[in-house]
Design a protein around this motif. Structure first.
Motif, short mmCIF file in Angstrom:
data_model
loop_
_atom_site.label_atom_id
_atom_site.label_comp_id
_atom_site.label_asym_id
_atom_site.label_seq_id
_atom_site.Cartn_x
_atom_site.Cartn_y
_atom_site.Cartn_z
N VAL A 29 24.81 -4.00 -24.34
CA VAL A 29 25.00 -3.54 -25.73
C VAL A 29 26.13 -2.51 -25.80
O VAL A 29 26.28 -1.83 -26.82
CB VAL A 29 23.69 -2.94 -26.28
N ALA A 30 26.93 -2.40 -24.74
CA ALA A 30 27.99 -1.38 -24.72
C ALA A 30 29.05 -1.66 -25.79
O ALA A 30 29.50 -0.74 -26.50
CB ALA A 30 28.62 -1.32 -23.34
N THR A 33 29.37 5.67 -22.18
CA THR A 33 29.15 5.67 -20.73
C THR A 33 28.14 4.58 -20.38
O THR A 33 27.07 4.51 -20.99
CB THR A 33 28.62 7.03 -20.26
N LEU A 34 28.49 3.74 -19.41
CA LEU A 34 27.60 2.65 -19.02
C LEU A 34 26.50 3.15 -18.08
O LEU A 34 26.73 3.99 -17.22
CB LEU A 34 28.40 1.54 -18.32
N GLN A 35 25.32 2.60 -18.25
CA GLN A 35 24.19 2.89 -17.37
C GLN A 35 23.37 1.62 -17.20
O GLN A 35 22.91 1.02 -18.17
CB GLN A 35 23.30 4.01 -17.94
N GLN A 36 23.23 1.18 -15.96
CA GLN A 36 22.47 -0.03 -15.69
C GLN A 36 21.00 0.15 -16.07
O GLN A 36 20.44 1.24 -16.01
CB GLN A 36 22.57 -0.39 -14.20
N VAL A 80 21.55 4.07 -25.98
CA VAL A 80 21.56 2.75 -26.59
C VAL A 80 21.10 1.75 -25.54
O VAL A 80 21.72 1.65 -24.47
CB VAL A 80 22.95 2.37 -27.12
N THR A 81 20.03 1.03 -25.84
CA THR A 81 19.44 0.12 -24.86
C THR A 81 19.33 -1.28 -25.45
O THR A 81 19.35 -1.47 -26.67
CB THR A 81 18.04 0.61 -24.44
N GLU A 82 19.19 -2.23 -24.54
CA GLU A 82 19.08 -3.62 -24.96
C GLU A 82 17.77 -3.88 -25.68
O GLU A 82 17.72 -4.67 -26.62
CB GLU A 82 19.19 -4.54 -23.74
N GLY A 83 16.71 -3.19 -25.29
CA GLY A 83 15.42 -3.39 -25.94
C GLY A 83 14.79 -4.70 -25.54
O GLY A 83 15.46 -5.61 -25.06
N GLN A 84 13.49 -4.81 -25.77
CA GLN A 84 12.79 -6.04 -25.40
C GLN A 84 12.93 -7.12 -26.46
O GLN A 84 12.70 -8.30 -26.19
CB GLN A 84 11.31 -5.72 -25.16
N SER A 85 13.31 -6.73 -27.69
CA SER A 85 13.50 -7.74 -28.74
C SER A 85 14.84 -7.60 -29.45
O SER A 85 15.41 -8.59 -29.91
CB SER A 85 12.36 -7.64 -29.77
N GLN A 86 15.38 -6.37 -29.53
CA GLN A 86 16.66 -6.13 -30.20
C GLN A 86 17.24 -4.82 -29.68
O GLN A 86 16.53 -4.00 -29.10
CB GLN A 86 16.46 -6.05 -31.71
N PRO A 87 18.56 -4.61 -29.85
CA PRO A 87 19.17 -3.36 -29.39
C PRO A 87 18.53 -2.15 -30.07
O PRO A 87 18.23 -2.17 -31.26
CB PRO A 87 20.64 -3.52 -29.78
N ALA A 119 0.82 -1.22 0.00
CA ALA A 119 0.00 0.00 0.00
C ALA A 119 0.85 1.26 0.00
O ALA A 119 0.42 2.31 -0.48
CB ALA A 119 -0.92 -0.01 1.22
N SER A 120 2.07 1.17 0.56
CA SER A 120 2.92 2.36 0.65
C SER A 120 3.69 2.64 -0.64
O SER A 120 4.39 3.65 -0.73
CB SER A 120 3.92 2.18 1.80
N LEU A 121 3.58 1.77 -1.64
CA LEU A 121 4.34 1.92 -2.88
C LEU A 121 3.51 2.66 -3.91
O LEU A 121 2.30 2.43 -4.05
CB LEU A 121 4.74 0.56 -3.43
N GLU A 122 4.15 3.54 -4.65
CA GLU A 122 3.53 4.15 -5.82
C GLU A 122 3.96 3.33 -7.03
O GLU A 122 5.14 3.18 -7.31
CB GLU A 122 3.97 5.60 -5.99
N VAL A 123 2.99 2.79 -7.75
CA VAL A 123 3.27 1.94 -8.90
C VAL A 123 3.36 2.83 -10.15
O VAL A 123 2.41 3.56 -10.47
CB VAL A 123 2.18 0.87 -9.09
N VAL A 124 4.50 2.76 -10.83
CA VAL A 124 4.75 3.56 -12.02
C VAL A 124 4.95 2.61 -13.20
O VAL A 124 5.79 1.70 -13.13
CB VAL A 124 5.98 4.47 -11.85
N ALA A 125 4.18 2.81 -14.26
CA ALA A 125 4.32 2.01 -15.48
C ALA A 125 5.19 2.76 -16.48
O ALA A 125 5.02 3.96 -16.67
CB ALA A 125 2.95 1.70 -16.08
N VAL A 126 6.13 2.04 -17.10
CA VAL A 126 7.05 2.64 -18.07
C VAL A 126 6.69 2.13 -19.46
O VAL A 126 6.63 0.92 -19.69
CB VAL A 126 8.51 2.30 -17.74
N VAL A 127 6.44 3.07 -20.38
CA VAL A 127 6.13 2.72 -21.76
C VAL A 127 7.43 2.65 -22.56
O VAL A 127 8.19 3.63 -22.57
CB VAL A 127 5.17 3.75 -22.38
N PRO A 128 7.73 1.52 -23.19
CA PRO A 128 8.98 1.43 -23.98
C PRO A 128 9.01 2.49 -25.08
O PRO A 128 7.98 2.89 -25.63
CB PRO A 128 8.92 0.01 -24.56
#
Length: 418
Positions: free
Chosen positions: A213-214, A226-229, A159-166, A46-55
């Protein structure tokens, strides 16, 4: 505020679809990151705010200039929101590849009329299906944010890994961020990572890449990256002021003003950046409590000293007083006894009460019966008008006598407060 950030899958949100999930206890730092099916994601407390991220692949971005009077006072007002949505449909009719009625549109934070503003567009049915799956699983999404935005890409290539390809995202041919945002050059590019897409992007712009994908990004861009997790990237997206939950996707169960207030209070209570302010506030409260207690102790001591002084006057004047309960009343009774013993009229004697009553009563008032006992006087007589009654009662009260009227009988005794 504690956050639970969940990415929406590009395909149907079934039980097998993998979703990235980030948890943050304060909304500022990364606590955990997992990629798992919906059923295995952390529970939504209940204390969490749920945030949805659109690719980013699910979004298209457009620039429009809103006419005067198009923005309602609140984007949540039904009539104003419907009118604004109709205006956006007309402005984007030639820019969208699909029917505007099938698209969900969302304005940038704090839009203004008369200047170019960003509009994000995505498939309405896909977004509704993804949010519905989260709702059925017990996740009440309060905010919807884009994975990235034009404002975030004005000075960096992602540059991101993406859900299906870089994937790669950045500006095409923009010589500077101001050129890109002013629309003087080509727009934003979000596509699969390849040599062709890299050649279209602005040269010499810093590149940020996820670790997976670095190496590929360094090979294609021919410069260090520059790397970013992945988890940090999603947390960064949730920290932006963007909220795609507009129009028909507005969460009707919450008022944004109260939500923002609650979010601000929780941020103040937990965010490390507010630690000094929290200590200052706690110190201020403690100092005030100490000051109030000290002031109360001084007032209590002063009141006790006054009571002791009054009691001392009684015991000094009348040494025979053994116990002091109500010093003013005991002193009044002692003075009355002395007056009677010396033959002087006391304030509660029959003559004194009758004299005070006669001076205040109407001239035509003549009592028919008088009864005096235990310092109380009863007078029976003709009826008296209400103004005259009030004048007698208030006048006797000013002389320290309490008067009441029961029918046509007056009861007068000591006890009024002058």
């Amino acid at each position: 505020m504690a956050l639970l950030i969940i990415t929406l899958p590009l395909e149907s949100a079934d039980k097998a679809a993998l979703m990235d999930c980030v948890q943050s206890t304060d909304g500022q730092s990364l606590a955990s990151y997992v990629s798992a099916p919906l059923a295995l994601l952390p529970r939504a407390e209940a204390s969490l705010e749920v945030v949805a991220v659109v690719p980013l692949q699910a979004l298209s971005w457009h620039r429009v200039t809103l006419p005067q009077g198009s923005l309602p006072r609140s984007l949540l007002a039904d009539r104003g929101a419907n009118r604004l949505r109709a205006i956006l449909d007309g402005l984007l009719e030639d820019q969208l590849l699909d029917d505007p009625a099938a698209m969900h549109l969302a304005l940038q934070p704090q839009p203004q009329v008369g200047v170019p503003v960003w509009v994000a567009a995505c498939d309405r049915a896909w977004l509704s299906s993804a949010l519905g799956a989260l709702s059925q699983a017990g996740y009440n999404v309060t905010r919807i944010v884009p994975e990235s935005s034009p404002q975030a890409l004005v000075d960096v290539i992602e540059v991101t890994e993406g859900q299906s390809q870089p994937m790669v995202a950045g500006w095409i041919g923009a010589a500077s961020p101001s050129d890109a945002l002013d629309g003087q050059r080509s727009g934003m590019l979000a596509s699969a990572l390849s040599a062709t897409s890299v050649a279209l992007l602005a040269p010499d712009t810093p590149v940020v890449a996820e670790p997976a994908v670095a190496a590929l990004a360094e090979q294609l861009f021919q410069r260090p990256v520059t790397l970013q997790q992945r988890g940090q990237r999603l947390l960064q997206a949730a920290q932006t002021p963007w909220d795609l939950a507009q129009f028909e996707f507005t969460n009707a169960q919450r008022d944004p003003r109260w939500a923002n207030l609650a979010q601000g209070l929780q941020s103040f209570a937990r965010a490390p950046a507010w630690r000094a302010a929290r200590w200052a506030l706690a110190l201020l409260v403690v100092v005030n409590l100490i000051g109030l207690n000290t002031w109360a102790m001084r007032e209590r001591a002063s009141l006790t000293a006054q009571r002791q002084a009054i009691s001392a006057v009684l015991t000094d004047t009348f040494p025979n007083t053994q116990v002091v309960v109500d010093a003013p009343l005991q002193m009044a009774r002692a003075v009355a006894l002395l007056q009677r013993a010396s033959g002087s009229a006391a304030g509660t004697d029959l003559e004194t009460i009758l004299s005070s009553f006669s001076a205040l009563a109407p001239v035509e008032y003549v009592p028919t019966a008088i009864e005096y006992a235990a310092n109380s006087l009863r007078l029976s007589g003709p009826a008296m008008l209400a103004p005259a009654q009030e004048r007698v009662i208030s006048g006797l009260k000013a002389q320290g006598l309490a008067a009441s009227l029961q029918g046509d009988v007056w009861l007068i005794r000591a006890g009024g407060t002058p």
